[in-house]
Write a protein that holds these residues in place. Structure first.
Motif, PDB file in Angstrom:
ATOM      1  N   TYR A 187       2.288   1.888  -3.550  1.00 52.22           N
ATOM      2  CA  TYR A 187       1.351   1.391  -4.597  1.00 52.22           C
ATOM      3  C   TYR A 187       1.759   2.071  -5.863  1.00 52.22           C
ATOM      4  O   TYR A 187       1.485   1.278  -6.930  1.00 52.22           O
ATOM      5  CB  TYR A 187       0.002   1.823  -3.965  1.00 52.22           C
ATOM      6  CG  TYR A 187      -0.393   3.399  -4.204  1.00 52.22           C
ATOM      7  CD1 TYR A 187      -0.866   4.038  -5.304  1.00 52.22           C
ATOM      8  CD2 TYR A 187       0.114   4.135  -2.847  1.00 52.22           C
ATOM      9  CE1 TYR A 187      -0.873   5.402  -5.049  1.00 52.22           C
ATOM     10  CE2 TYR A 187      -0.235   5.536  -2.880  1.00 52.22           C
ATOM     11  CZ  TYR A 187      -0.752   6.178  -4.099  1.00 52.22           C
ATOM     12  OH  TYR A 187      -1.005   7.536  -3.994  1.00 52.22           O
ATOM     13  N   ALA A 188       2.465   3.534  -5.683  1.00 52.05           N
ATOM     14  CA  ALA A 188       2.590   4.051  -6.989  1.00 52.05           C
ATOM     15  C   ALA A 188       3.632   3.149  -7.892  1.00 52.05           C
ATOM     16  O   ALA A 188       3.369   3.243  -9.200  1.00 52.05           O
ATOM     17  CB  ALA A 188       3.194   5.521  -6.475  1.00 52.05           C
ATOM     18  N   PHE A 211       3.824 -29.645 -32.215  1.00 49.99           N
ATOM     19  CA  PHE A 211       4.013 -28.493 -31.167  1.00 49.99           C
ATOM     20  C   PHE A 211       4.326 -29.084 -29.950  1.00 49.99           C
ATOM     21  O   PHE A 211       5.193 -28.540 -29.097  1.00 49.99           O
ATOM     22  CB  PHE A 211       2.912 -27.425 -31.459  1.00 49.99           C
ATOM     23  CG  PHE A 211       2.908 -26.500 -32.398  1.00 49.99           C
ATOM     24  CD1 PHE A 211       3.853 -25.444 -32.599  1.00 49.99           C
ATOM     25  CD2 PHE A 211       2.039 -26.868 -33.228  1.00 49.99           C
ATOM     26  CE1 PHE A 211       3.882 -24.560 -33.732  1.00 49.99           C
ATOM     27  CE2 PHE A 211       2.034 -26.287 -34.578  1.00 49.99           C
ATOM     28  CZ  PHE A 211       2.888 -25.070 -34.729  1.00 49.99           C
ATOM     29  N   LEU A 250       2.883  -2.100 -13.228  1.00 53.04           N
ATOM     30  CA  LEU A 250       1.754  -2.983 -13.783  1.00 53.04           C
ATOM     31  C   LEU A 250       1.654  -3.128 -15.508  1.00 53.04           C
ATOM     32  O   LEU A 250       1.683  -4.454 -15.824  1.00 53.04           O
ATOM     33  CB  LEU A 250       0.486  -2.450 -13.279  1.00 53.04           C
ATOM     34  CG  LEU A 250      -0.799  -3.361 -13.423  1.00 53.04           C
ATOM     35  CD1 LEU A 250      -0.831  -4.507 -12.778  1.00 53.04           C
ATOM     36  CD2 LEU A 250      -2.082  -2.488 -13.254  1.00 53.04           C
ATOM     37  N   PRO A 251       1.964  -2.151 -16.243  1.00 50.79           N
ATOM     38  CA  PRO A 251       1.748  -2.566 -17.772  1.00 50.79           C
ATOM     39  C   PRO A 251       2.804  -3.372 -17.957  1.00 50.79           C
ATOM     40  O   PRO A 251       2.689  -4.406 -18.741  1.00 50.79           O
ATOM     41  CB  PRO A 251       2.224  -1.116 -18.326  1.00 50.79           C
ATOM     42  CG  PRO A 251       1.790  -0.203 -17.226  1.00 50.79           C
ATOM     43  CD  PRO A 251       2.114  -0.800 -15.968  1.00 50.79           C
ATOM     44  N   LEU A 275       1.878   0.399  -9.274  1.00 47.61           N
ATOM     45  CA  LEU A 275       0.770   0.653 -10.547  1.00 47.61           C
ATOM     46  C   LEU A 275       1.894   0.996 -11.887  1.00 47.61           C
ATOM     47  O   LEU A 275       1.560   0.567 -12.916  1.00 47.61           O
ATOM     48  CB  LEU A 275       0.327   1.904 -10.098  1.00 47.61           C
ATOM     49  CG  LEU A 275      -0.960   1.485  -9.349  1.00 47.61           C
ATOM     50  CD1 LEU A 275      -1.733   2.725  -8.976  1.00 47.61           C
ATOM     51  CD2 LEU A 275      -1.984   0.721 -10.203  1.00 47.61           C
ATOM     52  N   PHE A 276       3.058   1.604 -11.598  1.00 49.04           N
ATOM     53  CA  PHE A 276       3.825   1.933 -12.608  1.00 49.04           C
ATOM     54  C   PHE A 276       4.344   0.594 -13.267  1.00 49.04           C
ATOM     55  O   PHE A 276       4.604   0.590 -14.364  1.00 49.04           O
ATOM     56  CB  PHE A 276       4.940   2.790 -12.457  1.00 49.04           C
ATOM     57  CG  PHE A 276       4.717   4.221 -12.615  1.00 49.04           C
ATOM     58  CD1 PHE A 276       4.506   4.902 -13.728  1.00 49.04           C
ATOM     59  CD2 PHE A 276       4.634   5.162 -11.392  1.00 49.04           C
ATOM     60  CE1 PHE A 276       4.157   6.021 -13.870  1.00 49.04           C
ATOM     61  CE2 PHE A 276       4.251   6.460 -11.384  1.00 49.04           C
ATOM     62  CZ  PHE A 276       3.945   6.776 -12.647  1.00 49.04           C
ATOM     63  N   TYR A 313      12.617 -25.249 -34.413  1.00 43.30           N
ATOM     64  CA  TYR A 313      11.716 -24.558 -35.409  1.00 43.30           C
ATOM     65  C   TYR A 313      11.056 -25.566 -36.327  1.00 43.30           C
ATOM     66  O   TYR A 313      10.018 -25.304 -36.619  1.00 43.30           O
ATOM     67  CB  TYR A 313      12.620 -23.523 -35.994  1.00 43.30           C
ATOM     68  CG  TYR A 313      12.132 -23.038 -37.343  1.00 43.30           C
ATOM     69  CD1 TYR A 313      11.190 -21.977 -37.197  1.00 43.30           C
ATOM     70  CD2 TYR A 313      12.627 -23.464 -38.635  1.00 43.30           C
ATOM     71  CE1 TYR A 313      10.673 -21.464 -38.487  1.00 43.30           C
ATOM     72  CE2 TYR A 313      12.110 -22.761 -39.716  1.00 43.30           C
ATOM     73  CZ  TYR A 313      11.261 -21.692 -39.572  1.00 43.30           C
ATOM     74  OH  TYR A 313      10.664 -21.072 -40.662  1.00 43.30           O
ATOM     75  N   ILE A 320       1.997  -6.930 -16.800  1.00 38.60           N
ATOM     76  CA  ILE A 320       0.719  -7.521 -17.811  1.00 38.60           C
ATOM     77  C   ILE A 320       1.500  -8.158 -19.147  1.00 38.60           C
ATOM     78  O   ILE A 320       1.294  -9.315 -19.551  1.00 38.60           O
ATOM     79  CB  ILE A 320      -0.069  -6.474 -18.158  1.00 38.60           C
ATOM     80  CG1 ILE A 320      -1.027  -6.173 -17.028  1.00 38.60           C
ATOM     81  CG2 ILE A 320      -1.161  -7.040 -19.081  1.00 38.60           C
ATOM     82  CD1 ILE A 320      -1.806  -4.883 -17.239  1.00 38.60           C
ATOM     83  N   LEU A 321       2.373  -7.199 -19.880  1.00 33.23           N
ATOM     84  CA  LEU A 321       3.127  -7.726 -20.997  1.00 33.23           C
ATOM     85  C   LEU A 321       3.961  -8.925 -20.577  1.00 33.23           C
ATOM     86  O   LEU A 321       3.962  -9.893 -21.334  1.00 33.23           O
ATOM     87  CB  LEU A 321       4.039  -6.665 -21.473  1.00 33.23           C
ATOM     88  CG  LEU A 321       3.217  -5.606 -22.017  1.00 33.23           C
ATOM     89  CD1 LEU A 321       4.151  -4.303 -22.352  1.00 33.23           C
ATOM     90  CD2 LEU A 321       2.142  -5.717 -23.247  1.00 33.23           C
ATOM     91  N   ARG A 327       0.805  -1.201   0.106  1.00 32.57           N
ATOM     92  CA  ARG A 327      -0.013  -0.085  -0.086  1.00 32.57           C
ATOM     93  C   ARG A 327       0.871   1.397  -0.056  1.00 32.57           C
ATOM     94  O   ARG A 327       0.526   2.176  -0.537  1.00 32.57           O
ATOM     95  CB  ARG A 327      -0.873  -0.103   1.338  1.00 32.57           C
ATOM     96  CG  ARG A 327      -2.270  -0.684   0.961  1.00 32.57           C
ATOM     97  CD  ARG A 327      -3.304  -0.401   1.944  1.00 32.57           C
ATOM     98  NE  ARG A 327      -2.994  -0.884   3.044  1.00 32.57           N
ATOM     99  CZ  ARG A 327      -2.873  -1.883   3.945  1.00 32.57           C
ATOM    100  NH1 ARG A 327      -3.582  -3.087   3.195  1.00 32.57           N
ATOM    101  NH2 ARG A 327      -2.631  -2.392   5.228  1.00 32.57           N
ATOM    102  N   LYS A 328       2.148   1.084   0.815  1.00 30.12           N
ATOM    103  CA  LYS A 328       3.018   2.111   0.876  1.00 30.12           C
ATOM    104  C   LYS A 328       3.564   2.641  -0.350  1.00 30.12           C
ATOM    105  O   LYS A 328       3.683   3.766  -0.726  1.00 30.12           O
ATOM    106  CB  LYS A 328       4.051   1.896   1.852  1.00 30.12           C
ATOM    107  CG  LYS A 328       4.807   3.083   2.508  1.00 30.12           C
ATOM    108  CD  LYS A 328       5.707   2.721   3.425  1.00 30.12           C
ATOM    109  CE  LYS A 328       6.855   3.481   3.590  1.00 30.12           C
ATOM    110  NZ  LYS A 328       7.946   3.058   4.389  1.00 30.12           N
ATOM    111  N   LEU A 381       1.806 -11.682 -20.185  1.00 31.70           N
ATOM    112  CA  LEU A 381       1.068 -12.174 -21.635  1.00 31.70           C
ATOM    113  C   LEU A 381       1.870 -13.089 -22.425  1.00 31.70           C
ATOM    114  O   LEU A 381       1.718 -13.876 -23.048  1.00 31.70           O
ATOM    115  CB  LEU A 381       0.564 -11.198 -22.299  1.00 31.70           C
ATOM    116  CG  LEU A 381      -0.948 -10.537 -21.937  1.00 31.70           C
ATOM    117  CD1 LEU A 381      -1.435  -9.540 -22.429  1.00 31.70           C
ATOM    118  CD2 LEU A 381      -1.880 -11.923 -22.116  1.00 31.70           C
ATOM    119  N   PHE A 382       3.255 -12.235 -22.577  1.00 36.48           N
ATOM    120  CA  PHE A 382       4.080 -12.638 -23.662  1.00 36.48           C
ATOM    121  C   PHE A 382       5.315 -13.648 -23.547  1.00 36.48           C
ATOM    122  O   PHE A 382       6.001 -13.959 -24.014  1.00 36.48           O
ATOM    123  CB  PHE A 382       4.554 -11.571 -24.220  1.00 36.48           C
ATOM    124  CG  PHE A 382       3.398 -10.846 -25.119  1.00 36.48           C
ATOM    125  CD1 PHE A 382       2.845 -11.200 -26.123  1.00 36.48           C
ATOM    126  CD2 PHE A 382       3.286  -9.390 -24.771  1.00 36.48           C
ATOM    127  CE1 PHE A 382       1.919 -10.745 -26.933  1.00 36.48           C
ATOM    128  CE2 PHE A 382       2.095  -8.874 -25.334  1.00 36.48           C
ATOM    129  CZ  PHE A 382       1.409  -9.290 -26.335  1.00 36.48           C
TER     130      PHE A 382
END
Lengths: 306, 452
Positions: free
Chosen positions: A26-27, A277, A33-34, A30-31, A268, A37-38, A23-24, A41-42
């Motif tokens: 959090y900034a 696969f 986070l993107p 949040l930065f 490959y 996420i990437l 919580r302390k 995902l990847f």
């Protein structure tokens, strides 16, 4: 019972503390986070999925079938995989030490030069790193051409027979290795030069007072002080070498026979030519563990020496 | 208060990121009205074909090699309001790999110019439902306009899985300037026996500048999985890779062994081919025959696209000849069939529109035009009857070879079988193994695949 409640209590406290810290900060989270996420995902999901897939028979339009250890059995029984593993290992064992050592030597020489010369050589050696391997491979394919290639011209000056560099089993892998050895290890040179700048002058001054010559100072001070960089570059180079692919697909296609077949080229082909696969995922998992084990061993050995 | 705004701003950034990512996965591509009419987007992949005469635009000056399909798309969109066709331009060399990746990721196009022999899509894909059958969109009469071997190439288990639009054959291309320079007569009508071919190749191997080194070789070709220019030579004595019922490996038969070894010996014993023969350099091999600055090889086998190239991009004084005949006495070559394949559709209404477009680019007029402009033979009898090669004797000669065509075996594991054979052939051609040893090595590996 009492112990259990204590453990739970401590765990609860620890979680609370972590939550409070989150919580302390959090900034920051949040930065991040993107990127998270990437990454998920990847990278994270595909890696986990590859592990899962390695136990399955991949079906395109329906649910995959559970294959147990069949894919792994096929990997270890495959003659092509065995040959690819041997070729990749030879390639790595020869190119990695050569590239790291030559980067160290080149950086040591460049470090003694003036500022302008340093910048020039730094740029010159880094240039191949920012040049596409596709272009480099095409140029080298021309240099290895039997009829009009540069190497056979040079060979001709010494009155020797021309060599079918990429067309013979006994020379094709060597030709690929030579190519890799002659491409300057730009990242290594840059990193070593940066690390050399941070070595304290007082060490060299003390060695001079003790009567050490230039080679002794280099060997007893510079080289040991660069151990963290050497570990990093060896790991980086080993991982890259085990994943050699572009030059293989462009210059030899893995041939003649299986003379230049490598692990990633085989993976490959298994995946995108044969559409197997599950098997390709199993090959990838085996490669992952090979690289993982070698990296851990390298780290421990080099770290201990350092 | 300031802190609160900071939090809100960051939350918005995170949400925006997620929306962008979610948008990447949006795959909605159309809708169907109450009358069953479909509107939406169709995706078609195609490779570069030919440019308008005089068009030298583009980085390489080759002009817009997609203009034909772009014009057909514009026509179709005009007659079908609400239907949009998106053309994805893919270099031919990248087509199999790119398609393979997209099939694996279930993001295939609606239409692609591929066959079902295994280069990009395979029989396994048909069995998994990736390729749509097209039988519902053709009457018996319409199908009767296609050559039987063209339809067979797209037929599996009695169903049609594509519209054939072209036939190709492999032919021998002879550089007549080099024949003249060496004082050698080309074969009459392009017909010859193996012995005559060897004799010609030897005569065409010569030292042009008197420095003691050979400058021009009689023959060359390359050996690489997926390429079959050299293979008709292996068939000339009656050999073939697999038995007719696809249950046995037969390239180890005396007929095949003799033919394989004979071609390798053209380099290893007769020295009428360069050391690079049998290597993996496709472009370099073609350049040695066609590039005006090289012309170091007098004869090479190529598919029919090379005829068009030798008439346009690399103007060459050449003739088309048969592959030499062996002990069977019959000329033989290997052919291929090209066409359009439809990938799995979720909606029957869309499938109907996609099929309609595929038919519109494969009709008689389009196949006639493509034959004239792109160096292929039409797959439709009606297009062939319009004589697209009336003014092109080289293509007309190559078309005569259509009757000599042998097709490659259609086994689901053919790509793996092909690689095993071709890798062993590479070792024969660089002299590391005899044909007998190489095929003996290939046999158990191939038969393990045949037995699966």
């Amino acid at each position: 019972m009492l112990e259990l409640s204590l453990v739970l209590k401590n765990a609860g406290k620890s979680l609370k503390k972590t939550g409070k810290q989150m919580r302390k900060n959090y900034a920051a989270y949040l930065f991040l986070l993107p990127k998270l996420i990437l990454f998920t995902l990847f990278i994270a999901i595909p890696v986990v999925w590859a592990f899962v897939l390695s136990f399955q028979e991949y079906r395109i339009t329906e649910a995959n079938l559970f294959a147990g250890l069949d894919n792994y059995k096929q990997v270890f029984e495959s003659e092509a995989f065995r040959k690819a593993l041997i070729n990749t290992t030879i390639y790595t064992v020869v190119t990695v030490p050569f590239n790291v050592i030559t980067a160290l030597i080149a950086a040591s020489f460049i470090h003694t030069l003036g500022r302008f010369a340093q910048n020039f050589f730094r740029a010159a050696f880094y240039l191949p790193t920012v040049t596409s391997m596709v272009i480099i491979a095409m140029v080298w394919r021309w240099m290895y051409n039997y009829e009009f290639g540069l190497f056979n011209h040079v060979v001709g000056w010494f009155g020797m027979e021309k060599i079918n560099w990429l067309g013979q089993t006994d020379s094709a892998l060597s030709a690929i290795i030579i190519m890799q050895m002659l491409i300057p290890f730009g990242v290594g040179i840059i990193l070593y030069m940066a690390s050399m700048s941070s070595i304290s002058d007082s060490l060299y001054e003390a060695a001079t007072i003790d009567g050490a010559n230039a080679f002794q100072k280099w060997f007893k001070i510079t080289v040991p002080m660069l151990t963290p960089s050497t570990i990093y570059l060896t790991l980086l180079s080993t991982i890259g070498s085990f994943q050699v692919f572009t030059q293989i697909i462009l210059m030899t296609g893995g041939g003649p026979g299986y003379a230049t077949e490598t692990l990633v080229h085989l993976i490959y082909k298994t995946g995108f030519r044969d559409f197997e696969f599950g098997l390709a995922a199993a090959q990838s998992v085996v490669l992952f563990f090979i690289i993982f084990v070698i990296s851990v061993l390298q780290y421990r050995v080099l770290n201990r020496k350092g | 208060m300031k802190r609160k705004w900071k939090l809100i701003l960051m939350m918005m950034m995170a949400i925006a990121t997620m929306i962008v990512l979610a948008a990447c996965g949006d795959d909605s591509d159309g809708s169907t009205d109450e009358d069953g009419n479909w509107t939406g987007t169709i995706t078609i992949w195609d490779g570069p074909r030919w440019a308008k005469e005089g068009d030298t635009s583009g980085e390489e000056g080759k002009g817009n090699q997609y203009f034909w399909l772009e014009e057909k798309i514009a026509e179709f969109e005009k007659s079908h309001p609400g239907v949009k066709i998106e053309l994805v331009k893919v270099p031919w060399a990248e087509m199999p790999d790119k398609l393979g990746v997209n099939i694996a990721g279930q993001s295939w196009p609606d239409i692609a110019p591929v066959d079902i022999s295994g280069s990009a899509v395979s029989i396994d894909h048909i069995e998994q439902g990736v390729i749509e059958s097209l039988n519902d969109f053709f009457t018996e009469e319409e199908l009767g306009d296609f050559y039987e071997n063209a339809l067979n190439a797209y037929t599996y288990d009695g169903k049609l899985y594509g519209i054939p639009n072209s036939l190709t054959v492999h032919t021998m291309l002879l550089n007549l300037d080099l024949f003249e320079e060496a004082g050698v007569e080309p074969p009459e009508n392009g017909e010859w026996t193996w012995d005559e071919f060897v004799e010609t190749a030897e005569k065409l191997t010569f030292d042009r500048d008197g420095d003691g080194e050979i400058d021009v070789y009689g023959f060359s070709t390359y050996i690489l999985p997926g390429y079959y220019e050299a293979w008709p030579f292996f068939y000339i004595n009656g050999g073939k890779p697999l038995s007719d019922d696809l249950s046995e490996f037969t390239f180890d038969s005396p007929e095949a062994i003799e033919a394989i070894q004979a071609l390798a010996d053209l380099k290893l014993v007769n020295e009428a081919a360069p050391v690079s023969m049998g290597g993996a350099d496709v472009g370099g091999t073609f350049q040695a025959w066609a590039n005006e600055e090289q012309r170091t090889v007098a004869m090479e086998p190529w598919a029919t696209w090379a005829i068009t190239s030798a008439q346009t991009a690399n103007p060459t004084n050449f003739m088309v000849a048969n592959y030499p005949t062996g002990s069977t006495g019959e000329p033989i070559t290997i052919g291929g069939v090209g066409g359009w394949t439809m990938f799995k559709q979720d909606s029957d209404a869309k499938k109907k529109v996609v099929a309609e477009f595929m038919k519109s680019i494969s009709d008689t007029d389009e196949q006639y035009l493509m034959s004239q402009s792109y160096g292929i033979f039409p797959a439709r009898i009606s297009a062939a009857e319009k004589e697209p090669f009336a003014d092109n004797p080289e293509m007309a000669r190559a078309q005569e070879m259509s009757s000599q065509v042998a097709m490659l075996p259609r086994h689901p594991e053919w790509k793996k079988i092909d690689e095993i054979i071709q890798r062993e052939l590479q070792l024969v051609f660089n002299g590391e193994k005899t044909a007998e040893e190489a095929m003996a090595t290939a046999k158990p590996e191939v038969e393990a695949l045949l037995g699966e």
